[in-house]
Structures are given as C-alpha cells and as structure tokens.
Design a protein around this motif. Structure first.
Motif, mmCIF file in Angstrom:
data_model
loop_
_atom_site.group_PDB
_atom_site.id
_atom_site.type_symbol
_atom_site.label_atom_id
_atom_site.label_comp_id
_atom_site.label_asym_id
_atom_site.label_seq_id
_atom_site.Cartn_x
_atom_site.Cartn_y
_atom_site.Cartn_z
ATOM 1 N N ASP A 53 9.946 23.306 -7.681
ATOM 2 C CA ASP A 53 9.617 24.623 -7.116
ATOM 3 C C ASP A 53 10.754 25.165 -6.265
ATOM 4 O OD1 ASP A 53 7.159 24.496 -8.331
ATOM 5 O OD2 ASP A 53 6.061 23.895 -6.521
ATOM 6 N N PHE A 54 11.490 24.279 -5.592
ATOM 7 C CA PHE A 54 12.581 24.722 -4.713
ATOM 8 C C PHE A 54 13.963 24.549 -5.349
ATOM 9 C CE2 PHE A 54 9.154 24.027 -1.657
ATOM 10 C CZ PHE A 54 9.254 25.173 -0.882
ATOM 11 N N GLY A 55 13.995 24.203 -6.637
ATOM 12 C CA GLY A 55 15.271 24.029 -7.302
ATOM 13 C C GLY A 55 16.062 22.853 -6.791
ATOM 14 N N LEU A 56 15.375 21.812 -6.323
ATOM 15 C CA LEU A 56 16.025 20.624 -5.796
ATOM 16 C C LEU A 56 15.937 19.479 -6.795
ATOM 17 C CD1 LEU A 56 14.644 20.963 -2.166
ATOM 18 C CD2 LEU A 56 16.976 21.457 -2.927
ATOM 19 N N GLY A 57 16.540 18.325 -6.470
ATOM 20 C CA GLY A 57 16.660 17.234 -7.431
ATOM 21 C C GLY A 57 15.665 16.112 -7.236
ATOM 22 N N ASP A 58 15.850 15.049 -8.030
ATOM 23 C CA ASP A 58 14.942 13.904 -7.992
ATOM 24 C C ASP A 58 14.970 13.199 -6.627
ATOM 25 O OD1 ASP A 58 14.253 14.397 -10.593
ATOM 26 O OD2 ASP A 58 15.640 12.916 -11.453
ATOM 27 N N GLU A 59 16.139 13.157 -5.996
ATOM 28 C CA GLU A 59 16.222 12.471 -4.702
ATOM 29 C C GLU A 59 15.372 13.171 -3.653
ATOM 30 O OE1 GLU A 59 20.638 10.515 -4.577
ATOM 31 O OE2 GLU A 59 20.496 12.676 -4.829
ATOM 32 N N GLU A 60 15.437 14.510 -3.614
ATOM 33 C CA GLU A 60 14.605 15.248 -2.665
ATOM 34 C C GLU A 60 13.126 15.064 -2.999
ATOM 35 O OE1 GLU A 60 18.614 16.945 -2.308
ATOM 36 O OE2 GLU A 60 17.334 16.576 -4.040
ATOM 37 N N GLY A 61 12.798 15.022 -4.292
ATOM 38 C CA GLY A 61 11.421 14.743 -4.686
ATOM 39 C C GLY A 61 10.975 13.367 -4.227
ATOM 40 N N GLY A 62 11.898 12.398 -4.255
ATOM 41 C CA GLY A 62 11.600 11.056 -3.767
ATOM 42 C C GLY A 62 11.335 11.044 -2.276
ATOM 43 N N PHE A 63 12.128 11.787 -1.505
ATOM 44 C CA PHE A 63 11.889 11.883 -0.064
ATOM 45 C C PHE A 63 10.500 12.459 0.203
ATOM 46 C CE2 PHE A 63 16.609 11.756 0.465
ATOM 47 C CZ PHE A 63 16.660 10.755 1.413
ATOM 48 N N TYR A 64 10.133 13.488 -0.549
ATOM 49 C CA TYR A 64 8.810 14.086 -0.374
ATOM 50 C C TYR A 64 7.720 13.035 -0.598
ATOM 51 C CZ TYR A 64 4.856 17.271 -0.945
ATOM 52 O OH TYR A 64 3.643 17.898 -0.823
ATOM 53 N N SER A 65 7.856 12.257 -1.658
ATOM 54 C CA SER A 65 6.842 11.247 -1.988
ATOM 55 C C SER A 65 6.718 10.195 -0.887
ATOM 56 C CB SER A 65 7.187 10.574 -3.323
ATOM 57 O OG SER A 65 7.227 11.523 -4.371
ATOM 58 N N VAL A 66 7.851 9.770 -0.331
ATOM 59 C CA VAL A 66 7.831 8.754 0.727
ATOM 60 C C VAL A 66 7.113 9.282 1.967
ATOM 61 C CG1 VAL A 66 9.263 7.444 2.338
ATOM 62 C CG2 VAL A 66 9.877 7.532 -0.084
ATOM 63 N N PHE A 67 7.454 10.489 2.387
ATOM 64 C CA PHE A 67 6.815 11.035 3.580
ATOM 65 C C PHE A 67 5.334 11.327 3.346
ATOM 66 C CE2 PHE A 67 11.162 11.740 5.018
ATOM 67 C CZ PHE A 67 11.033 11.414 6.371
ATOM 68 N N ALA A 68 4.981 11.751 2.148
ATOM 69 C CA ALA A 68 3.570 11.977 1.840
ATOM 70 C C ALA A 68 2.794 10.667 1.906
ATOM 71 C CB ALA A 68 3.440 12.614 0.456
ATOM 72 N N ALA A 69 3.428 9.569 1.479
ATOM 73 C CA ALA A 69 2.777 8.260 1.525
ATOM 74 C C ALA A 69 2.601 7.784 2.962
ATOM 75 C CB ALA A 69 3.590 7.247 0.724
ATOM 76 N N ILE A 70 3.635 7.955 3.781
ATOM 77 C CA ILE A 70 3.543 7.551 5.193
ATOM 78 C C ILE A 70 2.441 8.336 5.889
ATOM 79 C CG2 ILE A 70 4.755 7.614 7.406
ATOM 80 C CD1 ILE A 70 7.331 6.988 5.857
ATOM 81 N N THR B 216 0.833 -1.212 0.000
ATOM 82 C CA THR B 216 0.000 0.000 0.000
ATOM 83 C C THR B 216 0.863 1.256 0.000
ATOM 84 O OG1 THR B 216 -1.754 -1.156 1.201
ATOM 85 C CG2 THR B 216 -1.789 1.249 1.268
ATOM 86 N N ILE B 217 1.924 1.254 0.822
ATOM 87 C CA ILE B 217 2.803 2.429 0.894
ATOM 88 C C ILE B 217 3.537 2.642 -0.422
ATOM 89 C CG2 ILE B 217 4.884 3.329 2.014
ATOM 90 C CD1 ILE B 217 3.853 2.031 4.611
ATOM 91 N N LEU B 218 4.019 1.562 -1.021
ATOM 92 C CA LEU B 218 4.723 1.699 -2.305
ATOM 93 C C LEU B 218 3.794 2.238 -3.391
ATOM 94 C CD1 LEU B 218 6.824 -1.597 -2.231
ATOM 95 C CD2 LEU B 218 7.725 0.736 -2.092
ATOM 96 N N GLU B 219 2.560 1.763 -3.394
ATOM 97 C CA GLU B 219 1.587 2.285 -4.357
ATOM 98 C C GLU B 219 1.334 3.769 -4.127
ATOM 99 O OE1 GLU B 219 -1.878 -0.103 -3.953
ATOM 100 O OE2 GLU B 219 -0.931 -1.927 -4.741
ATOM 101 N N LYS B 220 1.244 4.144 -2.854
ATOM 102 C CA LYS B 220 1.007 5.547 -2.531
ATOM 103 C C LYS B 220 2.210 6.409 -2.917
ATOM 104 C CE LYS B 220 -2.178 6.763 -0.680
ATOM 105 N NZ LYS B 220 -3.459 7.349 -1.150
ATOM 106 N N ILE B 221 3.445 5.884 -2.700
ATOM 107 C CA ILE B 221 4.646 6.634 -3.101
ATOM 108 C C ILE B 221 4.609 6.915 -4.595
ATOM 109 C CG2 ILE B 221 7.159 6.514 -3.336
ATOM 110 C CD1 ILE B 221 7.200 4.849 -0.753
ATOM 111 N N GLU B 222 4.248 5.884 -5.363
ATOM 112 C CA GLU B 222 4.189 6.065 -6.822
ATOM 113 C C GLU B 222 3.138 7.099 -7.203
ATOM 114 O OE1 GLU B 222 4.712 3.323 -10.732
ATOM 115 O OE2 GLU B 222 3.516 2.484 -9.097
ATOM 116 N N SER B 223 2.009 7.087 -6.483
ATOM 117 C CA SER B 223 0.947 8.059 -6.804
ATOM 118 C C SER B 223 1.361 9.487 -6.454
ATOM 119 C CB SER B 223 -0.328 7.689 -6.043
ATOM 120 O OG SER B 223 -0.217 7.994 -4.665
ATOM 121 N N LYS B 224 2.366 9.640 -5.571
ATOM 122 C CA LYS B 224 2.830 10.963 -5.162
ATOM 123 C C LYS B 224 4.034 11.440 -5.982
ATOM 124 C CE LYS B 224 -0.022 11.518 -1.680
ATOM 125 N NZ LYS B 224 -1.010 12.624 -1.648
ATOM 126 N N LYS B 225 4.421 10.666 -7.004
ATOM 127 C CA LYS B 225 5.624 11.002 -7.774
ATOM 128 C C LYS B 225 5.529 12.386 -8.401
ATOM 129 C CE LYS B 225 8.263 9.928 -11.885
ATOM 130 N NZ LYS B 225 8.262 9.242 -13.188
#
Length: 621
Positions: free
Chosen positions: A83-100, A65-74
C-alpha cells in the motif's frame, strides 16, 4: 535567490545537537525463571561471564509464540508494505511489531527476549542487510546531519558530546562529514537521534513500527567500532525498545529494574544518565538488580527490552572487525504522556485538586521521581503502565476508553483515596477522552513525518539518477535541495508535537484560579516591556533555569545544568542530557528578574560609594 541565500545563512550559523534515548562466540540468549518482584522477569547466574546455550522454558515459549504470531501477520505486513510502495523488509518490520503488540506487555510488566536472525528469516522477516556502513556514509553525504558521541566509562552516567567539527563558516565547511563520524568512532559510540525521521532509508521501517503498534515511535541509530569494552554504560530508558542489529556484532546485558525506593529521587526511566551513576559492579548490591539476559546480537538478530530495564553494551569480543550498527525503535508512551501516572496528574489539575500524595504541582516537576517511588510495587507498576494498545486506532474497541477511565480511577484511589474522591468520576472520564485526542494528534504527526521522509527519499533517488553521470568527490546540494534538508523537514513536525503537548497542559489548567501556581501557561505571559525583541536568546542564562533547548532542530523543555561562557549543558524533560550548546540554542521561557531602579540622588557620598562597590561585586559574579 534571496530565499536560497537566507536558507544558506541559517544553515551556516545553526548547530544541531542530538541526545540519546538509550542504547563471546555467537550463542543464544540465556535466561532462567525468577521470582523477582517486578513480575515477568527472567534471570540467570549473576556471576556468569559466558552465556550458557540453554534457554528457560518460559522464554522459549514466549519466543515461539511471537515467531508464530509474526508468521500469521505476514500477509498483513506484505499488504501494508504494498500500500505504501515499500519492500519486503518494511513488511517484515510491520509483522514483528504487530506480533509484539499482541503477545508481550510493555513497561515494567514486560519481558526482554531475543529473536535470532535464522528464526526471523524462517517467518519472512529478514533485516541483516537493512542498513550498512556504506548506507551511513551515503546518508551523511546527502544531508546536513549531526550526531552525538557517548561516553564509555561504565562507572558513570552516560553523557553525550558533539561529533561534527565545523571547518569554517560556509555551508560545506559547516556540514558534518563522514570523516567526523569515523574520528568519533575511535572514542565511543556515535548516536544518530531520530534517524527514522532524518534518514529516508530508515523512514519506512519506522512508519511500520508506528502503524503496527498504533503508538508514537522513534528510531535511533547506534554505531560502534569493534574493541570497545563499554559502548554504552549501564542505563535505563523511558521507551520500550526493539533493537535490530543490521551490521557487525554487539554484546548485551539486560537487568531487572532497580528497586525504586532505594533511590526515590532518581527517575527509574533515566537511571545511569547524566550525573546519576550506576556502576555495573554495584548493580545487585546497591540497586537490587539481577542479570536477566546476556547475548551477542549478530546481523539480523533482534532484542526487545521493556522501559525501565537497565542494560549495557560492548564490542570487546575477540576477533570482531566489522563496525556494529543497530537500530533502536522506541515506543514513546511515557515521552508523550500516555501512561496512568501522567493521566492522574492531568486529572488532578483539571479538577483543581492539590496532589498532596505525590507532590506533582508544577508542570516542570518530573512525575517519575519522589514519593511515587516509595509506593507499593504493584501500585508503581499500575501507575507506570502505558495506556492500552489499540486505544489510538482509527476505530478502537469501544470498551477501551471506558477501561482507561475505570483503571485510572482505581489506580488513583490506590495511591490516595481521599484525593481521588475529590477529583470525582467526571474528571477521570474527561481526562481519558482528552488523552485519547492528544495521543491521536501525536500519532498522526509521527506518521506524517515518516511519510514525508519516505517521499523525500524517492525524490532524492530520482534526482540522483538524473545526475549519476556527474562525478563529484562529495554531493553538492543545490539551493532547492537545501530547503528540503532534514533539519527543516523534521522541525515543523516536532513543533506540532510541542504545540499538542502545550495544548494538553493548558487544557488541564483551564479554570484553575489565578492564585494557583501554573507553569508554562500563556494566560499570564512574562512582562517583557523594555526588553530587546530577542531577549529569549540573548539575556543571561543561569544554572537551574528552566528553558527550551534545541534538540535536532526543534526546541524541547530542559533545565540548565552548567553555564560557562557561551557554552551550556542541559537536561531534557526525559532525563537525557546534552553538552556544549551555544546561546543561540537556548531559549529562556521568562526574562530574568529585573532589578528595581535605585534613586542615588539622596545618598551620602559614603552610601553611594558602598552601593557602587556592591554593584561591582554583583557584576563580577
């Protein structure tokens, strides 16, 4: 030039201290459903030493369920990073925390789980090379950082000692070196507290955790050499944490929370710290814990642990050669008063109702110890529950605040119906609104702190590019850059948080009769007439004194636990401890009781001799 000289003088005399917040072949985590009383817990064979390769259906379903939610938050994460001039890794962190945030409860009703690197990469969250040993060396070289080294005895509470080893009085001699870090690694785990605020490369990921959860977050970094049978003794933390392994491997064991009534005078969120020993071999018999999860994290893996769940780590697996680095993101709801237990205490004080049920009278009392731990377990879970996710959003669901007020009153009635009736509906609503204001203030301060670190990183990159042709053994910091060092940059934000906390306490005390005991109130400042201007940093400090201690450049409430010469040990408000602080890092909140002047002119020679002897004996003590 004068300002630079002052800056240099401060740096040469100041010592930073940091406390910690928490800390086999590669196999998946193993879990089996359990009916343990703490809710959504999972467990396995308590005697197992090698993890089976099978997972329970409940854990597998949660991870899926969490992995599916992470993908939906990509897309949302990618847009945030752009928006903040950051990279894919920071975007990935955002998606993980949004899923949790949307799938797993925090705290005692939460469930630990592991996300493997290959599964995270499949949903565009790749963290395996986010922060390396080389990155650590560069971070130490570029700033005036400090760190703590943890003890490694799994029979005793976790304590910290300093890593830096000043070699002289000049700025360069006072700076912690990477060699200091490497020497400390031979003895134990090196902990960089609040690394997300101090190290610019980690600030973007920490900002992502804050924005995705809409809650205050902090990031600590833990570095452990291979071959350590214990890298962190068994302990609990006040934070719900996401651990992300970025280098090497580390073996983890996570347990169900101790039964609070077994040791009610212990803080369930600070077990196994300082002098509270939780030997691993007594977990089940003496504390009612059960092994829930055992796994070895590799680079790119992530582990979620709710607050209050004991855990211990090691790097003793045969064949390990690479130093382990993991980042611990901590969701700080309990730290900043954002739970129902703290809300209840504020409401009682605001309504001027004595808390006879839990005995939370003084502001310096730890609300997580005592009678609260002898309540029914469901009531404990209700009290320890964090205020709902989304409450601190810029535009929260309008019904959330009403839910907080309703739940607060319901929980308070379950604890003490008579006292709750005296508090009254208006106080529950008023307290909920004031906590919302306080939470938003603290959240905004955290965001600003991490944004400042991101900007500092960009400025340093530009400066380094301009001087890349100059070869130096170690980066020499200019006076201008000294003034931008992290200890100065971060301190002002922690000062603002401390001020927000102080305002919250004063608000709760507003209107309380003068006779009522109020601690830390500016309404009745201590009498300081006749004392030197710097009395708070020079007068004697004794064991048991409530003080403010320097933690990473900002002062936080603590209690003195040892005083020897000019060296002091303290325990902070969240249960963490620090050792070896010098007097300049301890601030008295009130002067010691002054002895009344004694008129000796009327004493007989015998009386005067006896009085002088008493004074000599008192001075010797």
């Amino acid at each position: 030039q004068d300002q630079a000289a002052v800056t240099l003088l401060v740096l040469c005399t100041m010592k930073l201290r940091f406390t910690f917040l928490w800390a086999l072949p590669a196999v998946s985590a193993f879990v089996i459903p359990s009916s343990k009383p703490w809710g959504n817990t999972i467990t396995t064979n308590r005697c197992a030493t090698v993890a089976p390769t099978t997972e329970s259906s409940s854990s597998s379903e949660l991870v899926s369920t969490i992995l599916e939610k992470i993908e939906s938050k990509k897309v949302e994460g990618s847009q945030w990073a752009e928006d903040f001039g950051l990279g894919d890794e920071e975007g990935g962190f955002y998606s993980v925390f949004a899923a949790i945030r949307e799938t797993n409860p925090l705290g005692l009703r939460g469930q630990p789980f592991v996300l493997k690197a290959k599964d995270l990469e499949a949903v565009h969250a790749k963290f395996g090379s986010y922060f390396s040993f080389d990155d650590l060396a560069k971070a130490v070289d570029a700033d005036f950082l400090d760190a703590g080294r943890g003890t490694t005895d799994n029979r005793k509470g976790w304590k910290m000692t300093t890593v830096s080893n000043p070699r002289g009085q000049s700025f360069e001699e006072a700076r912690m070196t990477f060699e200091d870090v490497q020497a400390a690694l031979e003895k134990g785990t090196v902990v960089f507290n609040s690394a997300g605020a101090h190290i610019p490369k980690l600030a973007g990921a920490t900002l992502a955790s804050v924005d995705a959860t809409a809650l205050p977050n902090a990031l600590n970094m833990y570095v452990t050499a291979p071959g350590k049978r214990t890298s962190a003794p068994p302990h609990t933390d006040k934070q719900d944490v996401l651990v992300v392994q970025t280098s090497g491997k580390k073996h983890w064991r996570v347990y169900s929370p101790p039964i609070p009534s077994i040791k009610p005078l212990a803080d369930m969120f600070a077990r196994g710290k300082g002098d509270d020993n939780m030997p691993l071999f007594t977990f089940e018999k003496d504390f009612g814990c059960e092994l829930l999860l055992e796994t070895t994290l590799e680079a790119g893996d992530a582990l979620f642990m709710p607050a209050g769940f004991p855990h211990t780590t090691d790097t003793a697996e045969e064949g390990l050669e690479e130093t382990s680095i993991h980042l611990t993101f901590g969701i700080d709801t309990h730290i900043w008063n954002l739970d129902y237990l703290q809300a209840r205490r504020l409401a009682y004080r605001r309504a001027r109702v004595q808390d006879t049920a839990l005995g939370q009278i003084e502001d310096t009392d730890n609300p997580y110890i005592g009678a609260v731990n002898e309540l029914p377990r469901e009531t404990i879970k209700d009290l320890m529950e964090a205020l709902p996710m989304g409450l601190l959003e810029d535009t929260p669901d309008p019904g959330l605040l009403e839910d907080v007020s309703t739940n607060l009153e319901r929980i308070a009635i379950a604890v003490d119906e008579k006292g709750a009736s005296e508090v009254g509906p208006a106080a529950w609503q008023e307290t909920s609104e004031r906590l919302l204001q306080h939470g938003k203030e603290v959240l905004d301060i955290h965001r600003d702190m991490y944004l400042a670190a991101v900007e500092e990183g960009r400025l340093r990159e530009a400066e380094d590019a301009m001087t890349s042709h100059i070869e130096t053994k170690r980066k020499v910091l200019t006076p201008e850059r000294m003034q931008r060092l992290s200890l100065f940059r971060v301190k002002k934000y922690f000062d603002k948080i401390a001020e927000s906390n102080k305002d919250l306490v004063l608000w709760s005390c507003a209107g309380v009769p003068e006779a009522a005991p109020i601690i830390n109130s500016d309404s009745a400042p201590p009498k300081t007439s006749g004392l030197p201007a710097d009395w708070a940093f020079t007068m004697p400090v004794n064991v048991g004194d409530v003080v403010e201690a320097d933690l990473g450049g900002a002062f936080f409430e603590a209690t003195v636990t040892r005083a020897s010469g000019d060296s002091y040990d303290v325990q902070y408000f969240d249960g963490d401890r620090d050792t070896g602080l010098d007097r300049s890092m301890i601030k008295l909140l009130k002067p010691p009781a002054q002895e009344e002047e004694v008129d000796t002119s009327t004493m007989t020679p015998k009386q005067l001799k006896r009085w002088k002897k008493q004074q000599d004996e008192k001075n010797k003590k």
